[in-house]
Design an enzyme around this catalytic site. Structure first.
Site, PDB file in Angstrom:
ATOM      1  CB  ALA A   1     -25.897 -34.735 -19.758  1.00  0.00           C
ATOM      2  CB  SER A   2     -20.928 -34.704 -21.049  1.00  0.00           C
ATOM      3  OG  SER A   2     -21.367 -33.959 -20.920  1.00  0.00           O
ATOM      4  CB  VAL A   3     -23.101 -40.611 -21.140  1.00  0.00           C
ATOM      5  CG1 VAL A   3     -23.381 -41.748 -20.987  1.00  0.00           C
ATOM      6  CG2 VAL A   3     -22.693 -40.605 -19.410  1.00  0.00           C
ATOM      7  CB  THR A   4     -24.214 -37.709 -25.440  1.00  0.00           C
ATOM      8  OG1 THR A   4     -25.766 -37.581 -24.605  1.00  0.00           O
ATOM      9  CG2 THR A   4     -24.285 -37.426 -27.257  1.00  0.00           C
ATOM     10  CE  LYS A   5     -18.605 -33.046 -24.023  1.00  0.00           C
ATOM     11  NZ  LYS A   5     -20.261 -32.968 -23.392  1.00  0.00           N
TER      12      LYS A   5
END
Length: 342
Positions: free
Chosen positions: A25-29
């Protein structure tokens, strides 16, 4: 490294392993931010370049007269949106908690931030966002998530290369991250994803679900699948100065607060205490909790994932779970407290 539990709630499911894959999820950012800053370092684009060069759908966009105004009550944007605006979540589009006309229309158009990829191509996503007024002027307010997805499409168009290839060539390849990408390399290794609810856990995505095939829209905000060893290697490389994917100056820029105090206050419902925002990642500015430290950085993902780099303690930590977060502050304080104490 420690793996515990099973990959699904069923008692006969496979045990969790170090190479189990998770939707991060937002650890992609932060990974997307590192990709972007690498391209900036090479001169392929600039932080202050207007993104309409690659996203003409956003040219001449309109801005609401107030965040809760009717969609027809707009004024022209005072300037174009830049790459920096997208990295700092200041494009004017993003998560809206209040029931406003823009929030309702984003939901109707299926472009509201959520735990799964919108059912459309990246081009269609940009077109739908560009047809909507922004909630605030470029650079004026902090709204989470949507900006990074716009940025991902901009990177593809700016380079003429798919986001999957950019990530492979510039992040996962140089670092040897064989289990990180926009789909599960082996769905049998992918843990089932769950969401908590009043009646317990419900399946968000099974191993043979959305992340078992190539996506039609590769999200720079939340689209990656990875493992704990891969994330440790990636964030340790950044913590050690960025080589071979980024120069140290770019890592420093990425992990330095980049928004105003007023914008940070606007983002408190998502950022939480002691945390602000840099270029595509959360950055700690105060020890609001005993485990926090100014200068630490990292981010969490709504599917139950979190990564944090704490230079003051010389540590990089990763926790991957399959229980989705019930809300922005349904976080990992107990884990980070234990890590800091250890």
């Amino acid at each position: 490294m420690h793996a515990g539990g099973r990959t699904a709630v069923e008692p006969d499911s496979a045990p969790m392993a170090e190479d189990t894959q998770f939707r991060i999820a937002s650890v992609t950012k932060p990974i997307g931010a590192a990709l972007t800053l690498g391209l900036v370092h090479e001169g392929l684009l600039g932080l202050d370049d207007p993104v309409t060069e690659w996203l003409p759908e956003l040219a001449g966009h309109r801005v609401l007269t107030a965040p809760d105004a009717p969609l027809t009550s707009t004024v022209p944007a005072v300037r174009e949106i830049t790459v920096r605006d997208l990295l700092t979540m200041r494009s004017g589009w993003g998560v809206i908690f209040e029931p406003t006309p823009l929030q309702r229309e984003m939901a109707r158009q299926q472009v509201s931030p959520g735990p799964l990829t919108p059912p459309m191509t990246g081009d269609e996503f940009v077109a739908r966002i560009g047809a909507l007024p922004a909630a605030c002027q470029p650079g004026a307010g902090w709204l989470y998530d949507t900006s990074m997805d716009l940025l991902g499409v901009a990177l593809e168009r700016a380079t003429g290369t798919s986001l999957a290839r950019l990530v492979a060539d510039r992040i996962t390849g140089p670092l040897g991250l064989a289990s990180t990408g926009f789909r599960a390399t082996d769905p049998a290794r992918l843990a089932t994803a769950y969401l908590p609810g009043p009646d317990g856990l419900t399946v968000l995505d099974p191993p043979d679900g959305m992340f078992a095939a190539e996506p039609t829209f590769r999200e720079l905000s939340s689209g990656l699948v990875s493992t704990a060893p891969d994330l440790l290697r990636c964030f340790t490389a950044l913590a050690d100065g960025g080589a071979p994917i980024l120069p140290a100056a770019s890592v420093e820029a990425m992990t330095t607060e980049a928004i105003t105090p007023a914008q940070r206050d606007q983002g408190v419902p998502i950022l939480g205490p002691g945390l602000s925002w840099g270029l595509g990642t959360g950055v700690e500015i105060a020890a609001a909790e005993p485990w926090q430290a100014p200068g630490a950085w990292g981010w969490t993902g709504g599917t139950g994932t979190t990564v944090r780099v704490d230079p003051s303690r010389e540590l990089v930590g990763v926790l991957l779970t399959q229980r989705g977060m019930a809300g922005p502050q349904d976080g990992f304080d107990s884990f980070w407290s234990a890590v800091a104490t250890a």
